[in-house]
Design an enzyme around this catalytic site. Structure first.
Site, PDB file in Angstrom:
ATOM      1  N   HIS A  22       0.803  -1.222   0.000  1.00  0.00           N
ATOM      2  CA  HIS A  22       0.000   0.000   0.000  1.00  0.00           C
ATOM      3  C   HIS A  22       0.838   1.274   0.000  1.00  0.00           C
ATOM      4  O   HIS A  22       0.285   2.358   0.225  1.00  0.00           O
ATOM      5  CB  HIS A  22      -0.919   0.033   1.220  1.00  0.00           C
ATOM      6  CG  HIS A  22      -2.121  -0.854   1.105  1.00  0.00           C
ATOM      7  ND1 HIS A  22      -3.285  -0.454   0.485  1.00  0.00           N
ATOM      8  CD2 HIS A  22      -2.333  -2.122   1.517  1.00  0.00           C
ATOM      9  CE1 HIS A  22      -4.170  -1.441   0.543  1.00  0.00           C
ATOM     10  NE2 HIS A  22      -3.612  -2.465   1.151  1.00  0.00           N
TER      11      HIS A  22
ATOM     12  N   THR B  26      -8.734   6.593  -1.991  1.00  0.00           N
ATOM     13  CA  THR B  26     -10.120   6.163  -2.180  1.00  0.00           C
ATOM     14  C   THR B  26     -11.093   7.304  -1.920  1.00  0.00           C
ATOM     15  O   THR B  26     -12.225   7.252  -2.388  1.00  0.00           O
ATOM     16  CB  THR B  26     -10.478   4.959  -1.281  1.00  0.00           C
ATOM     17  OG1 THR B  26     -10.098   5.233   0.060  1.00  0.00           O
ATOM     18  CG2 THR B  26      -9.790   3.699  -1.766  1.00  0.00           C
TER      19      THR B  26
ATOM     20  N   LYS C 116     -14.804   8.303  -3.793  1.00  0.00           N
ATOM     21  CA  LYS C 116     -16.049   8.619  -3.085  1.00  0.00           C
ATOM     22  C   LYS C 116     -16.555  10.008  -3.469  1.00  0.00           C
ATOM     23  O   LYS C 116     -17.763  10.209  -3.684  1.00  0.00           O
ATOM     24  CB  LYS C 116     -15.816   8.547  -1.574  1.00  0.00           C
ATOM     25  CG  LYS C 116     -15.451   7.166  -1.073  1.00  0.00           C
ATOM     26  CD  LYS C 116     -14.803   7.218   0.304  1.00  0.00           C
ATOM     27  CE  LYS C 116     -14.120   5.893   0.632  1.00  0.00           C
ATOM     28  NZ  LYS C 116     -13.224   5.986   1.797  1.00  0.00           N
TER      29      LYS C 116
ATOM     30  N   LYS D 214       0.725  14.158   1.443  1.00  0.00           N
ATOM     31  CA  LYS D 214      -0.634  14.441   0.954  1.00  0.00           C
ATOM     32  C   LYS D 214      -0.842  15.939   0.715  1.00  0.00           C
ATOM     33  O   LYS D 214      -1.823  16.351   0.112  1.00  0.00           O
ATOM     34  CB  LYS D 214      -1.668  13.892   1.940  1.00  0.00           C
ATOM     35  CG  LYS D 214      -1.641  12.365   2.018  1.00  0.00           C
ATOM     36  CD  LYS D 214      -2.631  11.821   3.036  1.00  0.00           C
ATOM     37  CE  LYS D 214      -2.525  10.314   3.189  1.00  0.00           C
ATOM     38  NZ  LYS D 214      -3.076   9.573   2.034  1.00  0.00           N
TER      39      LYS D 214
ATOM     40  N   LYS E 182      -8.460  13.473   4.472  1.00  0.00           N
ATOM     41  CA  LYS E 182      -7.558  12.322   4.432  1.00  0.00           C
ATOM     42  C   LYS E 182      -6.586  12.447   5.603  1.00  0.00           C
ATOM     43  O   LYS E 182      -6.506  13.489   6.244  1.00  0.00           O
ATOM     44  CB  LYS E 182      -6.814  12.216   3.105  1.00  0.00           C
ATOM     45  CG  LYS E 182      -6.132  13.501   2.661  1.00  0.00           C
ATOM     46  CD  LYS E 182      -5.549  13.351   1.269  1.00  0.00           C
ATOM     47  CE  LYS E 182      -6.618  13.437   0.206  1.00  0.00           C
ATOM     48  NZ  LYS E 182      -6.780  12.207  -0.533  1.00  0.00           N
ATOM     49  N   ARG E 183      -5.872  11.381   5.865  1.00  0.00           N
ATOM     50  CA  ARG E 183      -4.867  11.396   6.924  1.00  0.00           C
ATOM     51  C   ARG E 183      -3.911  12.573   6.726  1.00  0.00           C
ATOM     52  O   ARG E 183      -3.554  12.907   5.594  1.00  0.00           O
ATOM     53  CB  ARG E 183      -4.123  10.062   6.880  1.00  0.00           C
ATOM     54  CG  ARG E 183      -3.083   9.831   7.935  1.00  0.00           C
ATOM     55  CD  ARG E 183      -2.715   8.356   7.962  1.00  0.00           C
ATOM     56  NE  ARG E 183      -2.360   7.857   6.631  1.00  0.00           N
ATOM     57  CZ  ARG E 183      -1.123   7.829   6.146  1.00  0.00           C
ATOM     58  NH1 ARG E 183      -0.119   8.309   6.860  1.00  0.00           N
ATOM     59  NH2 ARG E 183      -0.875   7.332   4.943  1.00  0.00           N
TER      60      ARG E 183
END
Length: 802
Positions: A347, A641, A645, A539, A533-534
């Site tokens: 991952h 993901t 969504k 990110k 998100k985290r």
């Protein structure tokens, strides 16, 4: 089919038995637990029948080992999948009870941190809905991750007591408990038959007790099992642990997800956690297989074990331990079976996320595991000699220096290694795991992640679901690929208007939630720009923030600047020991304080950072989103993901060509996604040439300089330490994730978003095109690919038809 009358009768009976009162007098909490019992009783028969059918048909089953599962609330999901959502809603309405009030009582199962855990839960839903024999295997954490609060802008972590009132969906199975062994000394002793057997001295024994939760398939009568293990001290061992303190050391093993590994105690607990659910799970699998009375060489014909990221990599030596030590198989057969049974999903491409454990810790916590890993490593080296160069063998061996590399163990010990998006899988083969790809090219494959679209559309966005039903029919509810039918209506103004109205309803609902929970008033007519998100540097929530600061400064210079009002919405948790991520949270919150109270900008900008982001909060935010921020540095996000969504709910994606963004672009077309920034090839060119200079950009770009200076010149109050830390990360430490290099490209993309929103008809059409193409990213499709290509399992229905 269960009727409304039957549900009311059973609900009343459960309330009377549990609380000695009538339905009309019960609180939402009392109704929730009674309704949960009622619903569980309805699917328990299917659950039992599913398990019996798997045994009767001798169905091959997959066991999905994951240290995280993020199911979210299960009441409405179970009702939807049982086909009872509207019936129960009407039944409660007859008594002036709102199903939403009852559902609000349920606590999220806080057993994950982000995408890894949510993916595992999406797979559990899809496995059952596709009739595939699949089981989850994880840990029943007492407190899960943590409950996030903000105090003076700082993240504060509180215990998330999700089990405080019990879990109505689980069944404790004491009879299925197993013992897990730790520590002590292990030495090999020759038996009369010449075989070596391990002898344990001074070991610690803990009892693993399974708590099973039914995974209800979508209106197909299939109920699979998610098994989570809780820890107890065996009766035979209680005398060893006389004090409360001694007992707590072991009982705390399953207290929290990801104990702080910045200290020795935390690392010990985390390793013990990983072995705990691995050993318990594999013991239960082998116990099941023994009951089939089949020869050992058939094990891989009936059992598949999937290692979800490296946390369960000890599955490999643990299965070897059982086959060697308890089943008396020889090494060659045990190893052949292990490789055939095991498969592994990678991952990440971040080196720091590829787990490795110090040898001394493995020897201390799981000495038998280390002995077996040593032998696996020795035999691996021997098997590769005379085939591959020595330097390649040394780079890929499991034990290197003082560390055991868990990804190497998972790859060597399994028959399949897959990435989770096409770009990610290509990078695994060409860069991250290139050495292994040379050795095992046939083992590498791609399985792009998918989402449980039932939850993220049918449950989270009933308004949009209704529009779809009335426009394209209801077949999309069972086959998400049929969302493609919506493309026929991309120029239908009536449909576009209805989609817009559905979005507006969800934006108003989110605005109400924001005001109730934060006191911030936001305008539903504004662009809702979402990054959820985290919190991690790669990110690039910070890139988003730098653009917000630019807009703020631009508006101060020109209050009449013609931009669409924008609400920037963040949801993210930072790992407790990740100080840099926590500094970013602090700065975002202080910029929000500054902007949200500055009347000079006339409400053209607002920032909302919603605390304690989880599945339930995502279900409120995602349907209301206009813009989906997917802005990680290209080559760093394995898949993502949230991008899927948000796309499913009609948000327009602003993205780098990273992870599954590439495939989203391919699905919707260049005109219906907003791409910016470096490509992965350009990123790796910087790595190779070592010619990136963030300081040069800072000195030569007055706009960037002005923005970065606000971090250290007092423009933003209360961030003295954090602002300097972030500034130094970008300038002194050369901007590891190339924010400054991508900044101007990102601003141009944001300007395109602003212009597109001004043309509402065009915006609505882009939104429709995104919804219509979202069926491509269904977890149903993904698990079917795993089932066929990796696990070789068949749907129960298919086997029955043969």
């Amino acid at each position: 089919m269960v009727t409304k009358k039957q549900i009311v009768k059973e609900l009343k009976r459960n309330i009377q038995q549990s609380y000695a009162m009538e339905l009309e007098d019960a609180t939402p909490q009392e109704i929730f637990y009674s309704l949960g019992k009622t619903i569980k009783a309805i699917y328990n028969q299917d659950w039992q029948k599913t398990w019996k059918d798997y045994i009767i048909e001798e169905q091959k089953q997959v066991y999905y080992f994951s240290i995280e599962f993020l199911p979210g609330k299960m009441l409405k999901s179970n009702l939807l999948n049982l086909g009872l959502l509207e019936i129960v809603r009407e039944a409660l309405n007859d008594y002036n009870i709102d199903l939403e009030d009852v559902a609000a009582v349920e606590k999220d199962m806080a057993l994950g941190n982000g995408g890894l855990g949510r993916l595992a839960s999406c797979f559990m839903d899809s496995l059952a809905s596709c009739g595939l024999p699949g089981n989850g295997n994880g840990i029943r954490y007492d407190y899960g991750l943590f409950k996030q609060q903000f105090v003076d802008g700082y993240q504060v972590e509180l215990p998330d007591e999700w089990l405080q009132d019990g879990n109505v969906w689980e069944i404790r199975r004491e009879s299925k408990a197993v013992n897990v062994h730790y520590g002590g000394k292990v030495y090999m002793e020759k038996q009369a038959n010449g075989q070596l057997k391990p002898i344990y001295e001074n070991e610690i024994v803990l009892k693993a007790v399974p708590y099973d939760t039914g995974m209800v398939g979508y209106q197909n009568g299939i109920v699979n099992t998610m098994r989570l293990w809780g820890v107890e001290i065996p009766v035979s061992q209680e005398g060893k642990y006389r004090t409360i303190e001694e007992r707590r050391v072991f009982e705390d093993l399953t207290a929290v997800l990801y104990p702080d590994d910045s200290n020795e105690t935390g690392r010990l607990i985390r390793l013990a956690q990983e072995y705990f659910f691995v050993s318990a799970g594999i013991q239960s699998i082998i116990r099941y297989y023994r009951k089939l009375n089949r020869p050992w060489h058939d094990l891989s014909e009936k059992v598949a074990i999937h290692i979800n990221d490296t946390h369960p990599a000890l599955c490999v030596p643990e299965l070897m331990r059982i086959l060697l030590d308890e089943c008396d198989l020889n090494w060659e057969l045990a190893w052949d079976l292990t490789v055939k049974v095991m498969s592994y999903t990678n991952h990440t491409i971040l080196a720091e996320a590829l787990e490795k454990w110090p040898i001394y810790l493995l020897e201390r916590v799981v000495p038998r595991m280390y002995q077996i890993i040593q032998e696996i490593d020795r035999r691996y080296v021997l098997s590769m000699q005379n085939i591959h160069p020595n330097d390649l063998i040394e780079r890929t061996r499991i034990i290197q220096g003082e560390y055991v590399h868990m990804a190497n163990l998972a790859i060597i010990g399994s028959h399949s290694t897959n990435g989770v998006a096409k770009l990610h899988s290509d990078l695994l083969k060409s860069v991250v795991l290139h050495d292994f790809y040379i050795i095992y090219p046939e083992r590498f494959n791609n399985k792009t992640n998918g989402i449980a679209q039932r939850r993220w559309l049918q449950i989270a966005n009933e308004e949009l679901s209704q529009v779809l039903d009335e426009t394209i029919g209801k077949t999309w509810r069972k086959d998400p690929a049929d969302l493609k039918l919506l493309i026929n209506y991309q120029d239908d103004e009536a449909v576009l208007k209805r989609l817009f109205e559905a979005k507006k309803t969800k934006k108003i609902a989110l605005a109400q939630y924001v005001e109730e929970t934060t006191g911030i008033v936001i305008n539903p007519e504004a662009i809702f720009d979402v990054q959820i998100k985290r919190l991690h540097a790669y990110k690039r929530q910070l890139l988003n923030l730098l653009h917000i600061i630019k807009l703020y400064l631009d508006l101060l210079e020109n209050p009449k600047l013609d931009i669409e009002p924008r609400v920037f919405i963040f949801g993210a948790k930072a790992a407790p020991s990740y100080t840099y991520a926590k500094s970013i949270i602090k700065v975002i919150n202080e910029v929000a304080q500054l902007i949200n109270h500055d009347e000079r900008i006339q409400d053209k900008l607002k920032i909302v950072f919603l605390a304690n982001y989880n599945v339930t909060l995502a279900e409120i935010i995602i349907p209301a989103a206009d813009v989906s921020e997917q802005i990680s540095l290209a080559s760093k996000e394995a898949s993502g993901t949230s991008n899927m969504k948000l796309m499913l709910n009609g948000a327009i994606t602003i993205a780098t060509l990273d992870g599954a963004n590439v495939e989203i672009r391919d699905a919707v077309g260049d005109d219906n996604i907003d791409i910016f920034g470096l490509t992965e090839a350009e990123v790796y060119a910087y790595y190779e040439n070592k010619n990136y200079s963030s300081n040069q950009i800072y000195e030569n770009d007055p706009v960037i300089k002005r923005i970065l200076d606000t971090l250290i010149d007092g423009t933003i109050p209360n961030i003295g330490k954090e602002g300097r830390e972030i500034f130094d990360s970008l300038i002194l430490y050369n901007d590891e994730y190339f924010l400054l290099r991508d900044f101007n490209s990102y601003c141009e993309a944001q300007t395109k978003i602003d212009l597109a929103y001004k043309d509402r008809k065009r915006w609505e059409k882009i939104s429709l095109i995104n919804i219509a193409n979202a069926g491509h990213f269904s977890a149903d499709t993904t698990v079917k690919q795993y089932a066929e290509d990796i696990w070789q399992i068949e749907p129960l229905f298919a086997r029955k038809r043969k």
